[in-house]
Design a protein around this motif. Structure first.
Motif, PDB file in Angstrom:
ATOM      1  N   PRO A  52      41.428  53.594  63.960  1.00 27.18           N
ATOM      2  CA  PRO A  52      40.002  53.941  64.034  1.00 27.18           C
ATOM      3  C   PRO A  52      39.224  52.850  64.752  1.00 27.18           C
ATOM      4  CG  PRO A  52      40.604  53.268  61.802  1.00 27.18           C
ATOM      5  CD  PRO A  52      41.874  53.348  62.590  1.00 27.18           C
ATOM      6  N   PHE A  53      38.210  53.278  65.505  1.00 28.39           N
ATOM      7  CA  PHE A  53      37.451  52.313  66.298  1.00 28.39           C
ATOM      8  C   PHE A  53      35.949  52.547  66.240  1.00 28.39           C
ATOM      9  CE2 PHE A  53      38.534  55.860  69.000  1.00 28.39           C
ATOM     10  CZ  PHE A  53      37.374  56.109  69.718  1.00 28.39           C
ATOM     11  N   THR A  54      35.497  53.570  65.535  1.00 22.82           N
ATOM     12  CA  THR A  54      34.066  53.867  65.480  1.00 22.82           C
ATOM     13  C   THR A  54      33.492  53.493  64.110  1.00 22.82           C
ATOM     14  OG1 THR A  54      34.579  56.164  64.882  1.00 22.82           O
ATOM     15  CG2 THR A  54      34.168  55.707  67.195  1.00 22.82           C
ATOM     16  N   THR A  55      32.197  53.250  64.086  1.00 21.72           N
ATOM     17  CA  THR A  55      31.519  52.913  62.833  1.00 21.72           C
ATOM     18  C   THR A  55      30.591  54.038  62.373  1.00 21.72           C
ATOM     19  OG1 THR A  55      29.791  51.760  64.081  1.00 21.72           O
ATOM     20  CG2 THR A  55      31.626  50.423  63.247  1.00 21.72           C
ATOM     21  N   GLU A  56      30.705  55.188  63.029  1.00 17.87           N
ATOM     22  CA  GLU A  56      29.950  56.388  62.634  1.00 17.87           C
ATOM     23  C   GLU A  56      30.849  57.602  62.753  1.00 17.87           C
ATOM     24  OE1 GLU A  56      26.473  57.012  64.994  1.00 17.87           O
ATOM     25  OE2 GLU A  56      25.319  55.479  63.962  1.00 17.87           O
ATOM     26  N   VAL A  57      30.607  58.587  61.913  1.00 16.05           N
ATOM     27  CA  VAL A  57      31.264  59.889  62.023  1.00 16.05           C
ATOM     28  C   VAL A  57      30.157  60.935  62.040  1.00 16.05           C
ATOM     29  CG1 VAL A  57      32.807  61.556  60.921  1.00 16.05           C
ATOM     30  CG2 VAL A  57      33.340  59.110  60.803  1.00 16.05           C
ATOM     31  N   ARG A  58      30.047  61.644  63.142  1.00 16.73           N
ATOM     32  CA  ARG A  58      29.010  62.666  63.328  1.00 16.73           C
ATOM     33  C   ARG A  58      27.611  62.132  62.997  1.00 16.73           C
ATOM     34  NH1 ARG A  58      31.115  68.433  63.903  1.00 16.73           N
ATOM     35  NH2 ARG A  58      33.226  67.980  64.568  1.00 16.73           N
ATOM     36  N   ASN A  68      33.421  50.798  51.145  1.00 17.31           N
ATOM     37  CA  ASN A  68      34.463  49.823  51.517  1.00 17.31           C
ATOM     38  C   ASN A  68      35.094  50.106  52.886  1.00 17.31           C
ATOM     39  OD1 ASN A  68      35.784  52.142  50.613  1.00 17.31           O
ATOM     40  ND2 ASN A  68      37.477  50.993  49.712  1.00 17.31           N
ATOM     41  N   TRP A  69      34.553  51.081  53.636  1.00 22.32           N
ATOM     42  CA  TRP A  69      35.063  51.367  54.974  1.00 22.32           C
ATOM     43  C   TRP A  69      34.335  50.516  56.006  1.00 22.32           C
ATOM     44  CZ3 TRP A  69      35.397  57.429  55.571  1.00 22.32           C
ATOM     45  CH2 TRP A  69      36.325  57.927  54.653  1.00 22.32           C
ATOM     46  N   GLN A 126      43.309  48.161  55.073  1.00 22.91           N
ATOM     47  CA  GLN A 126      44.119  49.318  54.698  1.00 22.91           C
ATOM     48  C   GLN A 126      43.579  50.569  55.363  1.00 22.91           C
ATOM     49  OE1 GLN A 126      43.877  48.480  50.353  1.00 22.91           O
ATOM     50  NE2 GLN A 126      46.100  48.738  50.448  1.00 22.91           N
ATOM     51  N   LYS A 127      44.502  51.437  55.794  1.00 20.35           N
ATOM     52  CA  LYS A 127      44.126  52.655  56.514  1.00 20.35           C
ATOM     53  C   LYS A 127      44.552  53.894  55.746  1.00 20.35           C
ATOM     54  CE  LYS A 127      46.114  51.758  60.489  1.00 20.35           C
ATOM     55  NZ  LYS A 127      46.466  51.807  61.921  1.00 20.35           N
ATOM     56  N   GLY A 128      43.970  55.012  56.129  1.00 17.11           N
ATOM     57  CA  GLY A 128      44.335  56.280  55.518  1.00 17.11           C
ATOM     58  C   GLY A 128      43.661  57.442  56.221  1.00 17.11           C
ATOM     59  N   ARG A 129      43.838  58.615  55.638  1.00 15.94           N
ATOM     60  CA  ARG A 129      43.300  59.863  56.187  1.00 15.94           C
ATOM     61  C   ARG A 129      42.130  60.313  55.320  1.00 15.94           C
ATOM     62  NH1 ARG A 129      47.779  62.354  55.956  1.00 15.94           N
ATOM     63  NH2 ARG A 129      47.594  62.951  53.788  1.00 15.94           N
ATOM     64  N   ASN A 148      37.218  63.259  50.738  1.00 17.76           N
ATOM     65  CA  ASN A 148      38.515  62.970  50.141  1.00 17.76           C
ATOM     66  C   ASN A 148      39.188  61.956  51.043  1.00 17.76           C
ATOM     67  OD1 ASN A 148      41.707  63.864  50.197  1.00 17.76           O
ATOM     68  ND2 ASN A 148      40.817  63.802  48.152  1.00 17.76           N
ATOM     69  N   ALA A 149      39.606  60.825  50.480  1.00 16.17           N
ATOM     70  CA  ALA A 149      40.240  59.775  51.266  1.00 16.17           C
ATOM     71  C   ALA A 149      41.520  59.340  50.575  1.00 16.17           C
ATOM     72  CB  ALA A 149      39.293  58.588  51.415  1.00 16.17           C
ATOM     73  N   VAL A 150      42.588  59.251  51.345  1.00 17.23           N
ATOM     74  CA  VAL A 150      43.897  58.878  50.822  1.00 17.23           C
ATOM     75  C   VAL A 150      44.460  57.750  51.670  1.00 17.23           C
ATOM     76  CG1 VAL A 150      46.241  59.691  50.336  1.00 17.23           C
ATOM     77  CG2 VAL A 150      44.313  61.254  50.087  1.00 17.23           C
ATOM     78  N   ARG A 151      44.784  56.642  51.047  1.00 18.42           N
ATOM     79  CA  ARG A 151      45.467  55.563  51.770  1.00 18.42           C
ATOM     80  C   ARG A 151      46.884  56.026  52.075  1.00 18.42           C
ATOM     81  NH1 ARG A 151      44.118  50.487  47.842  1.00 18.42           N
ATOM     82  NH2 ARG A 151      41.937  50.187  48.426  1.00 18.42           N
TER      83      ARG A 151
END
Length: 199
Positions: A52-58, A68-69, A126-129, A148-151
Motif C-alpha cells: 500500500p502506498f496511499t493515505t486515503e481510500v476514496r 493504527n493504519w 504489519q499488513k493485511g486485507r 473488516n480488516a485481517v492481518r
C-alpha cells in the motif's frame, strides 16, 4: 544580458535536478505488486505481496478507517500488471464475475453503497486485507458503514454481488475460500453469514 543568461542557465540546471530527484524517488518506491515464486506452478494471487502506498481510500484518510493504519490502497486493475490479470489473454476476474469493488443498495435503503477490497499497512509495519462498505454521497466524503480488516501475508481479495443483495468476499480466484456479508435487519448492521459448512 550576462545576468539573464546566467539566470536561465541556473533555472535549467535546477529544473533538471528536480526531474532527476522525482525519477529517483519513483524508482526507489516498490511496485504495488511484487511476486516471489514460480508463476508456472502457483497462481499469482497466492504469490502476490501488495505494498500500500496511499493515505486515503476514496477520499477518507486511513486514520479515520482504523487509527493504527498508516497506509491503505484500494485494489484496482490499473495497479496490477496486465500480464497477471490477463494471463493467457483472458480477464480471469471478469470471467468469474469478480471485481475489486461492487455497488448496490446492500442495506435496502435509497443511498447506494460501494463495497471494496484493498491492502492496509499498520504503522508497526504489519499488513493485511480489508473490506470496506461506504455510503456514496453526491456531496462531501463517503460515510463508513462497515470495516473488516485481517492481518495476513496473502492480501489478495475480490468481491461479487450475491443474488440476495449480499456481498461475496473471496480470498482467491479459483477456490472455495469465500465468505458472505449481508445486512442484518434485526441487528441493523452488516454481518457475516454462516458458510455452507456451518449451516
Amino acid at each position: 544580458m550576462l545576468h539573464r543568461f546566467t539566470f536561465v542557465r541556473a533555472a535549467r540546471w535546477i529544473f533538471a535536478l528536480c526531474c532527476w530527484l522525482v525519477a529517483a524517488q519513483a524508482q526507489a518506491e516498490p511496485a504495488f505488486v511484487t511476486i516471489e515464486g514460480d508463476l508456472k506452478s502457483i497462481a499469482w494471487w497466492v504469490l502476490a505481496d501488495f505494498h500500500p502506498f496511499t493515505t486515503e481510500v476514496r477520499g477518507l484518510p486511513v486514520r479515520e478507517i482504523r487509527k493504527n493504519w498508516c497506509k491503505a490502497t484500494e485494489f484496482r486493475k490499473d495497479l496490477i500488471p496486465r500480464e497477471l490479470l490477463f494471463e493467457g489473454g483472458t480477464d480471469a476476474m471478469a470471467a468469474a464475475n469478480m471485481s475489486f469493488a461492487v455497488e448496490g443498495r446492500f442495506d435496502g435503503t435509497a443511498p447506494k453503497q460501494v463495497a471494496l477490497v484493498g491492502v492496509f499497512e499498520e504503522c508497526t509495519g504489519q499488513k493485511g486485507r480489508f473490506i470496506l462498505i461506504l455510503d456514496q454521497s453526491a456531496e462531501g466524503k463517503p460515510k463508513i458503514r462497515f470495516v473488516n480488516a485481517v492481518r495476513t501475508d496473502h492480501q489478495f481479495g475480490a468481491l461479487q454481488k450475491g443474488d440476495d443483495n449480499s456481498i461475496v468476499a473471496w480470498a482467491c480466484m479459483e477456490c472455495d475460500n469465500f465468505a458472505v456479508l449481508k445486512w442484518d435487519r434485526k441487528k441493523r448492521k452488516f454481518d457475516w453469514r454462516p458458510g455452507p459448512a456451518e449451516q
